[in-house]
Design a protein around this motif. Structure first.
Motif, PDB file in Angstrom:
ATOM      1  N   THR A 341       6.084 -13.328  -4.306  1.00 47.35           N
ATOM      2  CA  THR A 341       6.835 -13.231  -3.059  1.00 47.35           C
ATOM      3  C   THR A 341       6.919 -11.776  -2.609  1.00 47.35           C
ATOM      4  O   THR A 341       6.807 -11.469  -1.412  1.00 47.35           O
ATOM      5  N   LEU A 342       7.116 -10.862  -3.571  1.00 48.27           N
ATOM      6  CA  LEU A 342       7.104  -9.434  -3.257  1.00 48.27           C
ATOM      7  C   LEU A 342       5.778  -9.018  -2.626  1.00 48.27           C
ATOM      8  O   LEU A 342       5.727  -8.343  -1.587  1.00 48.27           O
ATOM      9  N   ILE A 343       4.694  -9.451  -3.261  1.00 50.12           N
ATOM     10  CA  ILE A 343       3.364  -9.044  -2.802  1.00 50.12           C
ATOM     11  C   ILE A 343       3.048  -9.645  -1.437  1.00 50.12           C
ATOM     12  O   ILE A 343       2.604  -8.942  -0.515  1.00 50.12           O
ATOM     13  N   ASP A 344       3.296 -10.948  -1.292  1.00 50.70           N
ATOM     14  CA  ASP A 344       2.950 -11.623  -0.040  1.00 50.70           C
ATOM     15  C   ASP A 344       3.818 -11.180   1.122  1.00 50.70           C
ATOM     16  O   ASP A 344       3.419 -11.304   2.287  1.00 50.70           O
ATOM     17  N   SER A 345       5.009 -10.675   0.834  1.00 48.58           N
ATOM     18  CA  SER A 345       5.867 -10.166   1.903  1.00 48.58           C
ATOM     19  C   SER A 345       5.427  -8.793   2.381  1.00 48.58           C
ATOM     20  O   SER A 345       5.928  -8.307   3.403  1.00 48.58           O
ATOM     21  N   GLY A 346       4.512  -8.168   1.643  1.00 44.88           N
ATOM     22  CA  GLY A 346       4.026  -6.846   2.014  1.00 44.88           C
ATOM     23  C   GLY A 346       4.688  -5.716   1.276  1.00 44.88           C
ATOM     24  O   GLY A 346       4.453  -4.541   1.576  1.00 44.88           O
ATOM     25  N   VAL A 347       5.512  -6.046   0.281  1.00 43.41           N
ATOM     26  CA  VAL A 347       6.212  -5.003  -0.461  1.00 43.41           C
ATOM     27  C   VAL A 347       5.234  -4.145  -1.260  1.00 43.41           C
ATOM     28  O   VAL A 347       5.380  -2.921  -1.353  1.00 43.41           O
ATOM     29  N   GLY A 348       4.210  -4.786  -1.839  1.00 46.23           N
ATOM     30  CA  GLY A 348       3.214  -4.026  -2.592  1.00 46.23           C
ATOM     31  C   GLY A 348       2.520  -2.995  -1.724  1.00 46.23           C
ATOM     32  O   GLY A 348       2.350  -1.826  -2.115  1.00 46.23           O
ATOM     33  N   GLN A 349       2.121  -3.409  -0.529  1.00 43.40           N
ATOM     34  CA  GLN A 349       1.467  -2.474   0.383  1.00 43.40           C
ATOM     35  C   GLN A 349       2.431  -1.378   0.826  1.00 43.40           C
ATOM     36  O   GLN A 349       2.051  -0.222   0.988  1.00 43.40           O
ATOM     37  N   MET A 350       3.711  -1.759   1.019  1.00 49.61           N
ATOM     38  CA  MET A 350       4.715  -0.756   1.392  1.00 49.61           C
ATOM     39  C   MET A 350       4.829   0.316   0.320  1.00 49.61           C
ATOM     40  O   MET A 350       4.895   1.517   0.620  1.00 49.61           O
ATOM     41  N   ILE A 351       4.845  -0.123  -0.971  1.00 50.92           N
ATOM     42  CA  ILE A 351       4.944   0.849  -2.064  1.00 50.92           C
ATOM     43  C   ILE A 351       3.719   1.752  -2.092  1.00 50.92           C
ATOM     44  O   ILE A 351       3.820   2.957  -2.336  1.00 50.92           O
ATOM     45  N   LEU A 352       2.534   1.181  -1.829  1.00 47.68           N
ATOM     46  CA  LEU A 352       1.323   1.996  -1.749  1.00 47.68           C
ATOM     47  C   LEU A 352       1.455   3.041  -0.644  1.00 47.68           C
ATOM     48  O   LEU A 352       1.153   4.216  -0.840  1.00 47.68           O
ATOM     49  N   ASP A 353       1.889   2.601   0.524  1.00 41.39           N
ATOM     50  CA  ASP A 353       1.989   3.512   1.663  1.00 41.39           C
ATOM     51  C   ASP A 353       3.003   4.617   1.418  1.00 41.39           C
ATOM     52  O   ASP A 353       2.779   5.780   1.760  1.00 41.39           O
ATOM     53  N   VAL A 354       4.142   4.238   0.837  1.00 41.39           N
ATOM     54  CA  VAL A 354       5.221   5.209   0.641  1.00 41.39           C
ATOM     55  C   VAL A 354       4.939   6.145  -0.523  1.00 41.39           C
ATOM     56  O   VAL A 354       5.177   7.353  -0.444  1.00 41.39           O
ATOM     57  N   SER A 355       4.378   5.597  -1.620  1.00 39.33           N
ATOM     58  CA  SER A 355       4.241   6.388  -2.848  1.00 39.33           C
ATOM     59  C   SER A 355       3.011   7.279  -2.865  1.00 39.33           C
ATOM     60  O   SER A 355       2.908   8.150  -3.722  1.00 39.33           O
ATOM     61  N   LYS A 356       2.090   7.088  -1.930  1.00 39.03           N
ATOM     62  CA  LYS A 356       0.858   7.891  -2.001  1.00 39.03           C
ATOM     63  C   LYS A 356       1.116   9.378  -1.776  1.00 39.03           C
ATOM     64  O   LYS A 356       0.330  10.229  -2.181  1.00 39.03           O
ATOM     65  N   ASP A 357       2.231   9.694  -1.142  1.00 37.70           N
ATOM     66  CA  ASP A 357       2.577  11.103  -0.912  1.00 37.70           C
ATOM     67  C   ASP A 357       3.633  11.605  -1.891  1.00 37.70           C
ATOM     68  O   ASP A 357       4.065  12.749  -1.800  1.00 37.70           O
ATOM     69  N   TRP A 358       4.068  10.734  -2.814  1.00 34.48           N
ATOM     70  CA  TRP A 358       5.054  11.163  -3.809  1.00 34.48           C
ATOM     71  C   TRP A 358       4.375  11.972  -4.910  1.00 34.48           C
ATOM     72  O   TRP A 358       3.198  11.826  -5.198  1.00 34.48           O
ATOM     73  N   SER A 359       5.180  12.805  -5.545  1.00 33.60           N
ATOM     74  CA  SER A 359       4.655  13.541  -6.696  1.00 33.60           C
ATOM     75  C   SER A 359       4.959  12.829  -8.005  1.00 33.60           C
ATOM     76  O   SER A 359       4.505  13.243  -9.063  1.00 33.60           O
ATOM     77  N   ILE A 360       5.738  11.743  -7.950  1.00 33.13           N
ATOM     78  CA  ILE A 360       6.116  11.028  -9.170  1.00 33.13           C
ATOM     79  C   ILE A 360       4.943  10.192  -9.665  1.00 33.13           C
ATOM     80  O   ILE A 360       4.320   9.464  -8.895  1.00 33.13           O
ATOM     81  N   PRO A 361       4.563  10.309 -10.938  1.00 32.49           N
ATOM     82  CA  PRO A 361       3.441   9.518 -11.467  1.00 32.49           C
ATOM     83  C   PRO A 361       3.749   8.023 -11.432  1.00 32.49           C
ATOM     84  O   PRO A 361       4.903   7.609 -11.575  1.00 32.49           O
ATOM     85  N   ALA A 362       2.704   7.230 -11.248  1.00 34.41           N
ATOM     86  CA  ALA A 362       2.876   5.772 -11.201  1.00 34.41           C
ATOM     87  C   ALA A 362       3.478   5.245 -12.503  1.00 34.41           C
ATOM     88  O   ALA A 362       4.293   4.311 -12.488  1.00 34.41           O
ATOM     89  N   LEU A 363       3.094   5.838 -13.640  1.00 29.50           N
ATOM     90  CA  LEU A 363       3.617   5.370 -14.936  1.00 29.50           C
ATOM     91  C   LEU A 363       5.122   5.600 -15.026  1.00 29.50           C
ATOM     92  O   LEU A 363       5.859   4.744 -15.515  1.00 29.50           O
ATOM     93  N   LEU A 364       5.559   6.768 -14.554  1.00 29.74           N
ATOM     94  CA  LEU A 364       6.998   7.062 -14.581  1.00 29.74           C
ATOM     95  C   LEU A 364       7.744   6.155 -13.612  1.00 29.74           C
ATOM     96  O   LEU A 364       8.860   5.691 -13.911  1.00 29.74           O
ATOM     97  N   LEU A 365       7.139   5.854 -12.463  1.00 28.03           N
ATOM     98  CA  LEU A 365       7.758   4.953 -11.494  1.00 28.03           C
ATOM     99  C   LEU A 365       7.946   3.561 -12.104  1.00 28.03           C
ATOM    100  O   LEU A 365       9.017   2.950 -11.966  1.00 28.03           O
ATOM    101  N   GLY A 366       6.919   3.058 -12.787  1.00 28.37           N
ATOM    102  CA  GLY A 366       7.019   1.756 -13.445  1.00 28.37           C
ATOM    103  C   GLY A 366       8.116   1.742 -14.483  1.00 28.37           C
ATOM    104  O   GLY A 366       8.871   0.761 -14.593  1.00 28.37           O
ATOM    105  N   TRP A 367       8.220   2.811 -15.262  1.00 30.09           N
ATOM    106  CA  TRP A 367       9.255   2.906 -16.299  1.00 30.09           C
ATOM    107  C   TRP A 367      10.648   2.910 -15.674  1.00 30.09           C
ATOM    108  O   TRP A 367      11.546   2.194 -16.132  1.00 30.09           O
ATOM    109  N   LEU A 368      10.826   3.685 -14.609  1.00 27.18           N
ATOM    110  CA  LEU A 368      12.138   3.802 -13.968  1.00 27.18           C
ATOM    111  C   LEU A 368      12.587   2.485 -13.336  1.00 27.18           C
ATOM    112  O   LEU A 368      13.757   2.101 -13.435  1.00 27.18           O
TER     113      LEU A 368
END
Length: 465
Positions: A341-368
């Motif tokens: 439901t998260l993915i089909d609602s577009g949340v996954g794409q939103m995270i891609l769009d928002v996080s591509k300019d973040w300096s936080i590593p994807a691994l740390l984001l997953g952990w948090l």
């Protein structure tokens, strides 16, 4: 992740079921998670029902038509159960066979016979880690509690000096090592390689379990110096058997699926020839389903037959092994539905769009994210499946090893600071006869050490491989 790869993913992905913007989707995620947390913690609703309602709340808050939200949820539930349900069932059968045949007791007694004095905490962590490979956490606790109490009483040890290493071994296996449900779901969500995840998981698990087990147990024993509670010890399975399996055969059966899956991962890395007979054979026998199925069938002969089990008794063992996992399968499946439901609602794409300019590593984001959901819901499995669904798009252009490390980062985060909303917290408190404060000082701190150490090791590995 580069802007080009994000655009390519957007082109390949099916259109979302809602046209909501980033702000509305962000609010929808918070609403969905808040509903799940509130239903589990405040209203004590079963996690399966909470995940269904939370998924519908997410879809509604995102402006998705209700029928499409329901379709997304059911599709995610079905694909998740199809992907990991059989593996969970096979693991449950193997674990029940190991317990009922006395094989687990044989491993415990053999190791304890060779240990003593200062080596006892190390023996306990070894026992728990081996026993914990095919067993669910709660089953492992019930199986090992009599041993922990017996060793603490007979050897006049502090209960924490013996109990913490055993709990650490079980918890690390539960959070990091397939075929446990959490890691399996995360592997399925981020499309990681199971063999590579297993190999890296073992690499992370060894130092983690040493620090959180035998090392921390010295501190825990000073903080909470309690003897083993003076009460009747539960009867062990092998006490009712005339004979039981040998140590070598039992250990080989437990480790068989791990060896097969690791062999497949090693050959995939070393042999770069898909037409190779060796690689094709190991791709078959090293697949999780075949590896676990082989261990179960072998276990009928190496565990069941030496214990004197008839065909009818084996059938009963299989049935009893499957019955307790109904709730687990439903929670895991509903978690997959929430993820979809998260993915089909577009949340996954939103995270891609928002996080591509973040300096936080994807691994740390997953952990948090896993830490936040774990603290809120108390469920390591809910934390794992929800976090995996949220960060899965970030794994799209990761290497095989980094996708596996993302799974481990999520698993590590899902173990952070177990407290009063976690069933495991109360299980440990009651079995060890502790107060709430004593349980926090020992069990909760141990879980936090596991989470932080494993998460740190995952980040370190990401820098060198």
């Amino acid at each position: 992740m580069t802007r080009l790869s994000v655009e390519m993913l957007a082109a390949d992905a099916p259109p979302p079921i809602t046209s909501a913007g980033h702000a509305q989707l962000g609010i929808a995620v918070l609403v969905g998670i808040a509903v799940i947390v509130l239903l589990i913690t405040k209203f004590k609703l079963h996690a399966f029902l909470a995940l269904i309602i939370g998924s519908l709340a997410l879809g509604a808050a995102a402006g998705a038509p209700l029928d499409k939200a329901i379709t997304s949820f059911t599709a995610g539930l079905g694909s998740t159960v199809a992907g990991v349900g059989v593996l969970i069932a096979l693991g449950a059968i193997l674990g029940k066979l190991l317990a009922d045949s006395g094989g687990a007791d044989q491993i415990v007694d053999t190791i304890l016979a060779k240990a003593g004095g200062r080596s006892m905490p190390w023996a306990m962590v070894l026992i728990a880690s081996v026993i914990g490979l095919p067993l669910f956490f709660e089953v492992g606790i019930v199986l090992l509690i009599p041993v922990v109490l017996m060793v603490a009483k007979r050897g006049n040890y502090s209960l924490m000096r013996i109990g913490i290493p055993a709990l650490a071994g079980l918890s690390v296996m539960h959070g990091l090592i397939p075929p446990h449900p959490g890691p399996l779901v995360a592997i399925d969500a981020v499309k990681a390689n199971l063999g590579v995840t297993l190999a890296l998981g073992i690499l992370v698990a060894i130092p983690t379990v040493i620090i959180a087990g035998p090392v921390f147990s010295k501190v825990a024993a000073r903080w909470v110096d309690v003897p083993a509670p003076d009460r009747m010890l539960p009867q062990r399975a092998s006490d009712e058997l005339e004979r039981r399996p040998g140590f070598g055969a039992t250990l080989a059966t437990v480790l068989l699926p791990v060896v097969l899956m690791l062999a497949k991962a090693l050959v995939d890395i070393v042999v770069d020839d898909t037409a190779s007979t060796t690689q094709r054979a190991l791709d078959l026998v090293g697949s999780p389903l075949i590896a676990l199925l082989a261990a179960v069938i072998v276990g009928f002969f190496t565990l069941g037959r030496p214990a004197g089990f008839s065909k009818e008794r084996l059938q009963q063992t299989v049935e009893k092994g499957l019955m307790p996992i109904a709730g687990i399968l439903l929670i895991v499946g509903a978690g997959g539905g929430f993820k979809q439901t998260l993915i089909d609602s577009g949340v996954g794409q939103m995270i891609l769009d928002v996080s591509k300019d973040w300096s936080i590593p994807a691994l740390l984001l997953g952990w948090l994210i896993a830490v936040a959901i774990r603290l809120a819901t108390g469920s390591a499995t809910v934390a794992t499946v929800s976090a995996a669904g949220l960060v899965a798009p970030l794994a799209a252009d990761m290497s095989t090893t980094h996708a596996a490390l993302l799974v481990l980062a999520i698993g590590a985060g899902s173990l952070f600071f177990s407290h009063v909303n976690d069933a495991g917290f109360w299980l440990v408190k009651e079995y060890f006869g502790l107060s709430v404060g004593q349980t926090v000082k020992t069990w909760s701190v141990m879980e936090t050490i596991i989470s932080v150490v494993a998460g740190g090791l995952v980040l370190l590995l990401s820098l060198v491989i």
